[in-house]
Write an enzyme that holds these catalytic residues in place. Structure first.
Site, PDB file in Angstrom:
ATOM      1  N   TYR A  12      -0.893  41.524  15.454  1.00  6.38           N
ATOM      2  CA  TYR A  12      -0.318  42.130  16.681  1.00  6.38           C
ATOM      3  C   TYR A  12      -0.145  43.649  16.418  1.00  6.38           C
ATOM      4  O   TYR A  12       0.202  44.425  17.278  1.00  6.38           O
ATOM      5  CB  TYR A  12       1.285  41.741  16.848  1.00  6.38           C
ATOM      6  CG  TYR A  12       1.480  40.223  17.329  1.00  6.38           C
ATOM      7  CD1 TYR A  12       0.119  39.296  17.437  1.00  6.38           C
ATOM      8  CD2 TYR A  12       2.687  39.556  17.349  1.00  6.38           C
ATOM      9  CE1 TYR A  12       0.390  38.138  17.773  1.00  6.38           C
ATOM     10  CE2 TYR A  12       2.813  38.350  17.678  1.00  6.38           C
ATOM     11  CZ  TYR A  12       1.411  37.440  17.820  1.00  6.38           C
ATOM     12  OH  TYR A  12       1.803  36.142  18.250  1.00  6.38           O
ATOM     13  N   ASP A  34       9.806  37.554  16.470  1.00  7.68           N
ATOM     14  CA  ASP A  34       8.351  37.070  16.098  1.00  7.68           C
ATOM     15  C   ASP A  34       7.258  37.902  16.238  1.00  7.68           C
ATOM     16  O   ASP A  34       7.028  38.336  17.170  1.00  7.68           O
ATOM     17  CB  ASP A  34       8.132  36.040  17.203  1.00  7.68           C
ATOM     18  CG  ASP A  34       6.674  35.069  16.685  1.00  7.68           C
ATOM     19  OD1 ASP A  34       6.580  34.383  15.880  1.00  7.68           O
ATOM     20  OD2 ASP A  34       5.636  35.155  17.591  1.00  7.68           O
TER      21      ASP A  34
END
Ligand SMILES: NC(=O)c1ccc[n+]([C@@H]2O[C@H](COP(=O)([O-])OP(=O)(O)OC[C@H]3O[C@@H](n4cnc5c(N)ncnc54)[C@H](OP(=O)(O)O)[C@@H]3O)[C@@H](O)[C@H]2O)c1
Length: 322
Positions: free
Chosen positions: A70, A65
């Protein structure tokens, strides 16, 4: 409650909990399989993240994930290239999830944003693409007001072009998901939300299940691990109730919490970049909690998020109402 129990039982009935290290799968509403444990990756980057992907796949993880926000898609892509080159897995053995950030919510921005993620990942498709939040923003982070129904049309475009095999949402409430279902061609396959013992989200999880939407549980350890928030409610890792259950099964309290989420029909996405903890976090498929133990752990609920989303609470698409 009855519906929830039924949905969770259905979820559990379709995988073999005694199977080996690789996590079992369940079926999404589009017919595809999704592994019922994912590797969380928020906060990991660079060579450490690349190494983590190698360790994780060795340990049996098949679901990774990530999210464009990010800023680790490139490192994850290198790790994926490694494990394929090493012959550990083929691309089709992996399930890669990434997410659309809030500043790309216009319909015609969705496919280009996904193509940028794919280029960083070194992949020609992701298994699951999620709208990260229902609330859109400008590039500078200030609020904008693009209707997530418009964003969803872009997600459908991505699926139709084969760039995302499945599409879903994250941080949506049930009314928002129902609004997509009622006004779109393709229903969301997944809602990724915060779920842990201090924030059990029972109504939202039940509603997702009743709409045929699989729940992924982020920040699954809740307050068992250190968080920025100063006031950490129970349970923490040494909580006597959790320790008693953990001793019964010869597991750690962190493993008990992951298994609790599995019993509730949610797919936990624990993050670790530590080789031993990665192994421990997938070593949860050789035991089952009793319904009483699940109920006991649910009693910790105080509806406490590890995040503070209050600055957005006047936005018309603020989702944290359930
Ligand atoms: N959709 C969203 O809006 C959203 C929001 C938040 C998170 N997420 C996703 O969910 C994932 C998980 O959430 P999270 O990272 O917030 O929290 P988490 O997975 O609940 O906790 C991660 C923390 O726990 C530690 N840890 C891992 N395994 C452990 C174990 N067995 N025993 C003790 N400590 C352990 C990790 O440290 P080490 O790495 O040192 O082991 C890390 O500090 C994220 O990485 C991300 O993929 C999504």
């Amino acid at each position: 409650m009855g519906l929830f129990v039924f949905a969770a039982a259905t979820f559990l009935a379709i995988f073999d909990i005694t199977s080996a290290a690789v996590a079992p799968t369940t079926t999404l509403n589009d017919g595809r399989q999704i592994p019922i444990l994912a590797l969380g990756t928020y906060g990991g980057n660079g060579d450490k993240m690349r190494q983590t992907i190698n360790w994780a796949v060795e340990a049996g993880y098949r679901h990774i994930d990530t999210a464009s926000i990010y800023e680790n898609e490139a490192a994850i892509g290198q790790g994926i290239a490694d494990v394929i080159a090493r012959g550990l897995v083929k691309r089709e053995d992996l399930f890669v999830t990434t997410k659309l950030w809030n500043d790309r919510h216009a319909r015609d921005q969705v496919v280009p944003a996904l193509k940028e993620s794919l280029a960083r990942l070194g992949l020609d498709y992701v298994d699951l693409y999620l709208i990260h939040f229902p609330i859109s923003s400008e590039a500078d982070g200030t609020d904008s007001y693009i209707d997530y129904l418009e964003t969803w049309k872009g997600m459908e475009d991505a699926k139709k072009q084969g760039l995302a095999k499945s599409i879903g949402v994250s941080n949506f409430n049930s009314q928002q998901i129902k609004r997509i279902i009622d006004n779109s061609e393709i229903p969301p396959a997944v809602n990724q939300i915060e779920v842990h013992p201090a924030h059990t989200r029972e109504r939202l999880v039940a509603n997702c299940h009743s709409m045929g939407v699989v729940v992924m549980a982020y920040s699954p350890f809740g307050f068992l691990v250190p968080r920025e928030s100063s006031a950490a409610p129970p349970p923490q890792a040494n909580d006597p109730t959790l320790v008693r259950i953990a001793q019964k099964y010869g597991k750690t309290t962190n493993q008990i919490v992951l298994r609790y989420l599995i019993e509730r029909g949610a797919i936990p996405a624990p993050k670790s970049t530590n080789k031993d903890r990665l192994k421990a976090n997938i070593d949860i498929f050789d035991f089952q909690l009793t319904p009483e133990e699940v109920a006991t752990i649910s009693k910790f609920n105080v509806n406490k998020s590890i995040f503070d989303y209050d600055t957005q609470k006047n936005h018309p698409y603020y989702p944290f109402t359930e």
